[in-house]
Structure formats: structure tokens, C-alpha cells
Design an enzyme around this catalytic site. Structure first.
Site, PDB file in Angstrom:
ATOM      1  N   SER A  52      11.387  77.835  59.219  1.00  8.54           N
ATOM      2  CA  SER A  52      12.101  78.297  60.195  1.00  8.54           C
ATOM      3  C   SER A  52      11.119  78.530  61.378  1.00  8.54           C
ATOM      4  CB  SER A  52      12.947  79.558  60.276  1.00  8.54           C
ATOM      5  OG  SER A  52      13.379  80.086  61.473  1.00  8.54           O
ATOM      6  N   LYS A  63      25.154  79.452  57.297  1.00  7.18           N
ATOM      7  CA  LYS A  63      25.890  79.755  58.423  1.00  7.18           C
ATOM      8  C   LYS A  63      27.393  80.102  58.527  1.00  7.18           C
ATOM      9  CE  LYS A  63      22.592  77.451  61.388  1.00  7.18           C
ATOM     10  NZ  LYS A  63      22.433  76.450  62.695  1.00  7.18           N
ATOM     11  N   ASN A  73      25.132  81.751  63.844  1.00  7.54           N
ATOM     12  CA  ASN A  73      23.769  81.620  63.628  1.00  7.54           C
ATOM     13  C   ASN A  73      22.788  83.009  64.213  1.00  7.54           C
ATOM     14  OD1 ASN A  73      23.715  81.414  66.319  1.00  7.54           O
ATOM     15  ND2 ASN A  73      22.353  79.704  66.526  1.00  7.54           N
ATOM     16  N   ASP A  99      24.133  77.907  69.284  1.00 11.98           N
ATOM     17  CA  ASP A  99      23.550  76.567  69.447  1.00 11.98           C
ATOM     18  C   ASP A  99      24.090  75.720  70.576  1.00 11.98           C
ATOM     19  OD1 ASP A  99      21.880  76.779  67.423  1.00 11.98           O
ATOM     20  OD2 ASP A  99      23.529  75.877  65.943  1.00 11.98           O
ATOM     21  N   GLY A 127      26.536  61.838  65.414  1.00 13.14           N
ATOM     22  CA  GLY A 127      26.353  62.641  64.240  1.00 13.14           C
ATOM     23  C   GLY A 127      27.896  63.559  64.288  1.00 13.14           C
ATOM     24  N   ALA A 128      28.019  64.307  63.056  1.00  5.96           N
ATOM     25  CA  ALA A 128      29.219  64.904  62.747  1.00  5.96           C
ATOM     26  C   ALA A 128      29.177  66.377  61.792  1.00  5.96           C
ATOM     27  CB  ALA A 128      30.157  63.973  62.111  1.00  5.96           C
ATOM     28  N   GLY A 180      27.037  70.266  61.821  1.00  5.28           N
ATOM     29  CA  GLY A 180      27.137  71.671  62.599  1.00  5.28           C
ATOM     30  C   GLY A 180      26.568  71.597  63.939  1.00  5.28           C
ATOM     31  N   TYR A 213      13.415  68.146  67.262  1.00  3.35           N
ATOM     32  CA  TYR A 213      12.215  68.594  68.164  1.00  3.35           C
ATOM     33  C   TYR A 213      10.851  68.370  67.383  1.00  3.35           C
ATOM     34  CZ  TYR A 213      13.319  72.872  65.105  1.00  3.35           C
ATOM     35  OH  TYR A 213      13.426  73.599  63.984  1.00  3.35           O
TER      36      TYR A 213
END
Length: 277
Positions: free
Chosen positions: A14, A65, A86, A102, A128-129, A131, A219
């Protein structure tokens, strides 16, 4: 001393501590931000004892989450709509509040880097599918996107995701993603393609309009193969680091009473840590 933490399993990866500890130091606050590795079978008990452990709140990362949302006494609209939380905080009565920041993080960064992303109400293509895609769909719809095309390698997951968002989200086949770029004003990669150690996103940008924006939630690396390809053909690009930084703002304010800013200095500080990983 006010304390907050990030909860995950595993949690060592993280970047939240880098961000929040930077702000604590910058603002001279008597606070701490820690990491808590919590096994899935122990998450409910951990969340119920958050206050007893001395925490004002927490960030939540995978795989907790959905459990965090389920444990909340007061989930907000974003968390409920996205189906995951989150960011958690305790109020003066000890009730556990939950949010999902998010969508806020993605949309805030997008608006800063590409304020006219929705000019002409052109379609948006989201890949994408998971979260992250769910949060981004919520953010785009809240911001006024009129038509979102959604593609995922497993079409069934895309269809299941689209069901909760109404007619503005239209599922297309993964094989049709290249042609679907024609006429789009925004392309969003919400998959893990392009992440360090993963293959690049398989896409041909030829049909994408020259004035369209390309955003990537990855990122690490900061410039993914997708962003490099978009930049090379003159498209405006939005990287994933801004989403990471902006999503941290609401939680810090809840826990420590100061609303921090996302600055070039913070960005450089976190980017340096990414480079060292």
C-alpha cells in the site's frame, strides 16, 4: 494523538502510508498512520474493534472493501452504489461510517487534467469490470457522461456490472474495443494491463479521435505503454497517480481535521517511492 491505518491482506504494498505520513508531517499534526495486515477471517472482528484499537478510522484495500461496507453503520451513497468501501471513520457516538473515494479521486484528477473531457457528450470507452471500473462508472455518470461503452475480457462480468447503472452503460464485446474508439472523447483503462510485470493493454488507438483523452488507472509505471502510445499520437493523457493521491484527501480530513492538498511536491514524493519499489 489521532491514529488511522490502512487495512489489507497483504498490505505491505500500500502507498497510503507514504501519502498520509507526508501530510501529517507537512501540517505538523500529532497523528500517526499505520498498516494493519488483517486476515479475511478476522476482518469483521477487527472492524468492530477499530475504536478500541485507538483508530479514528481507516483506509481499506483488497480483499476487504466489501466486508468494510457490510460492517458499516452509516455507508454513504458512493459506497452503497459502488458496492465497496475504502474509507472508514468513527463518529462521536462510535458509529462506523463508510465511503468509497475512488470515484472522487478519479474524477477530480480527470477534471484537473482534462476539464473538457465531456465536451460534445461523446461516448466514453471503459475497459475492465472490477471494483475500479465500478467506481469510475459511478463517477462518470455523476459527472454527466451520457453514453459509456464497457468492455471486459469476460463479457459476463461486464454485463453484471452494467446492470446497476441503467441505459447509459452499454456493454460491447472485447473484440470490438478497437472499432469502438471511433467518435469517443475519452478512453479509460481500468484493467491491470500495463502494470509493472503485466503485459501491455492490447489495443489499437488508430480509430481514436486526435482530441480525445486517454486515462489509465495504473500508476506503476507512471507512464504505461497505453499512455506512451497515446502521447505519441498527440492525445492528452491522464495517469493513475492522480487518482491515488486525490482519493486519499477525504479520509485524511475526516481523521485529522485538516483538508490536505494534492501538490506537485506530494506527487514527486510519492513518485519517488514508486520508483524505489
Amino acid at each position: 494523538m489521532k491514529r488511522a491505518c490502512v487495512i489489507g491482506w497483504p498490505v505491505a504494498h500500500s502507498r497510503s502510508p507514504v501519502i498520509h505520513r507526508y501530510w501529517l508531517k507537512l501540517h505538523g499534526l500529532d497523528g500517526a498512520y499505520e498498516m494493519e495486515a488483517v486476515r479475511p477471517e478476522e476482518i469483521d472482528g477487527f472492524l468492530r474493534s477499530l475504536g478500541k484499537r485507538g483508530y479514528a478510522g481507516a483506509n481499506v484495500t483488497l480483499p476487504h472493501k466489501e466486508a468494510a461496507l457490510a460492517a458499516a453503520d452509516r455507508p454513504d451513497e458512493a459506497a452503497t452504489t459502488i458496492g465497496a468501501a475504502n474509507t472508514l471513520w468513527l463518529d462521536t457516538k462510535g458509529l462506523l461510517h463508510a465511503s468509497n473515494t475512488d470515484a472522487y479521486g478519479f474524477m477530480t484528477h480527470l477534471a484537473q487534467e482534462a476539464p473538457d473531457w465531456n465536451k460534445g457528450q461523446r461516448p466514453v470507452l471503459v475497459l475492465g469490470a472490477g471494483g475500479a471500473a465500478r467506481a469510475i462508472l459511478h463517477g462518470l455518470i455523476e459527472a454527466g457522461a451520457s453514453k459509456i461503452l464497457l468492455a471486459n475480457r469476460t463479457e459476463g462480468r461486464a454485463k453484471a456490472l452494467a446492470e446497476g447503472f441503467g441505459k447509459r452503460v452499454q456493454v460491447i464485446a472485447w473484440e470490438d474495443r478497437n472499432q469502438a474508439l471511433a467518435g469517443c472523447g475519452l478512453l479509460v483503462n481500468a484493467t491491470s494491463f500495463g502494470m509493472t510485470g503485466k503485459p501491455p493493454l492490447p489495443i489499437d488507438l488508430s480509430a481514436l479521435p486526435d482530441d480525445a483523452t486517454v486515462a489509465d488507472i495504473v500508476y506503476s509505471p507512471l507512464e504505461t505503454p497505453l499512455l506512451a502510445a497515446a502521447k505519441a499520437r498527440g492525445n492528452r493523457t491522464v495517469d493513475g497517480l492522480g487518482m491515488l493521491l486525490h482519493q486519499a484527501v477525504p479520509g485524511f480530513e475526516r481523521w485529522f481535521g485538516v483538508r490536505p492538498e494534492v501538490t506537485p511536491e506530494l506527487r514527486a514524493h510519492v513518485a519517488a517511492h514508486l520508483g524505489a519499489s
